[in-house]
Design an enzyme around this catalytic site. Structure first.
Site, PDB file in Angstrom:
ATOM      1  N   TYR A   1       0.827  -1.205   0.000  1.00 44.15           N
ATOM      2  CA  TYR A   1       0.000   0.000   0.000  1.00 44.15           C
ATOM      3  C   TYR A   1       0.864   1.259   0.000  1.00 44.15           C
ATOM      4  CZ  TYR A   1      -3.749   3.217   1.373  1.00 44.15           C
ATOM      5  OH  TYR A   1      -4.657   4.253   1.418  1.00 44.15           O
ATOM      6  N   ALA A   2       1.865   1.307   0.879  1.00 45.12           N
ATOM      7  CA  ALA A   2       2.740   2.479   0.959  1.00 45.12           C
ATOM      8  C   ALA A   2       3.500   2.689  -0.342  1.00 45.12           C
ATOM      9  CB  ALA A   2       3.710   2.332   2.130  1.00 45.12           C
ATOM     10  N   ALA A   3       3.958   1.592  -0.946  1.00 45.88           N
ATOM     11  CA  ALA A   3       4.675   1.707  -2.220  1.00 45.88           C
ATOM     12  C   ALA A   3       3.767   2.273  -3.304  1.00 45.88           C
ATOM     13  CB  ALA A   3       5.212   0.335  -2.635  1.00 45.88           C
TER      14      ALA A   3
END
Length: 246
Positions: free
Chosen positions: A154-156
């Site tokens: 998700y962060a990527a």
């Protein structure tokens, strides 16, 4: 009204932040394609808004599928005659710690959250270029800025959305198209409301305002970036996070 007769596509519009944005844009006079993968919820949401007098049409879409996205854009143009605003709100999570994350979950989150933004924007772009103006609003996240435990995928995806936003801003500004992103913080959606009170209290404790966002807080940021009030805001990532990591 701030969006009188403007045509907006809002992806992930059936629930949570997306639905709040559809509702808010409709209140300001926009004509809206409520696009979502969830056919039953999306159709019901659009029907309810039409009963309130708003011009909202549901279109089922899988943003990770290029043909599905092209069909969505074709329907928008056929129904409303053009497109003025794109809100790339659709997104998913498949959280897990790095050591336990399945490759399929890693890839699916990138397919929806990153490739989906690319697919929708590339498909809408010719219609905005033809008009010589338009607004593109991408949804990042504080997780994409600061990272978050258990959210490698998700962060990527959300960090990459920031990079695409800034690249598109440099490409498209000369064509009269504003490109910006919103980075929501912890938001009280139906999914979050199901979490234990202890976890919610921990989330609140790291927010300067000592509360979680409600979907309307994020929808208001989308509205600002979609309206003429933000015509000189370009290539910006607007943090709507109550003061996390100050």
């Amino acid at each position: 009204m701030r969006l009188e007769r403007q045509v907006a596509i809002i992806t992930g519009g059936a629930n949570g932040i997306g639905y709040a944005a559809v509702e808010r844009f409709a209140q300001e006079g926009a004509r809206i394609i409520l696009a979502d993968y969830d056919k039953s919820t999306g159709a019901k949401a659009a029907e309810e808004l039409r009963e309130q007098g708003h011009d909202v049409t549901f279109v089922q879409v899988d943003v990770a599928d290029r043909d599905s996205v092209k069909n969505m854009v074709t329907q928008a143009v056929d129904i409303y005659g053009g497109i003025d605003i794109l809100v790339n709100n659709a997104g998913i999570t498949r959280d897990a710690m790095l050591a336990k994350m399945e490759m399929a979950d890693f890839q699916r989150v990138l397919d929806v959250n990153l490739t989906g933004v690319f697919n929708c924007t590339q498909s809408v772009l010719p219609h905005l270029i033809e008009k010589g103006k338009g607004k593109i609003i991408n949804t990042s996240s504080v997780s994409g800025v600061y990272g978050n435990v258990g959210q490698t995928n998700y962060a990527a995806s959300k960090a990459a959305v920031v990079g695409m936003t800034k690249s598109w801003a440099k490409e498209l500004g000369r064509k009269g198209i504003n490109v910006n992103a919103v980075a929501p913080g912890f938001t009280l959606t139906a999914m979050v409301e199901k979490m234990p009170d202890k976890i919610i209290d921990q989330m609140k404790s790291i927010v300067a305002l000592q509360r979680l966002a409600v979907p309307q807080d994020i929808a208001n940021a989308y509205l600002f970036l979609a309206s003429s009030e933000s015509d000189y805001v370009h290539g910006h990532v607007l943090h709507v996070d109550g003061g996390i990591m100050m």
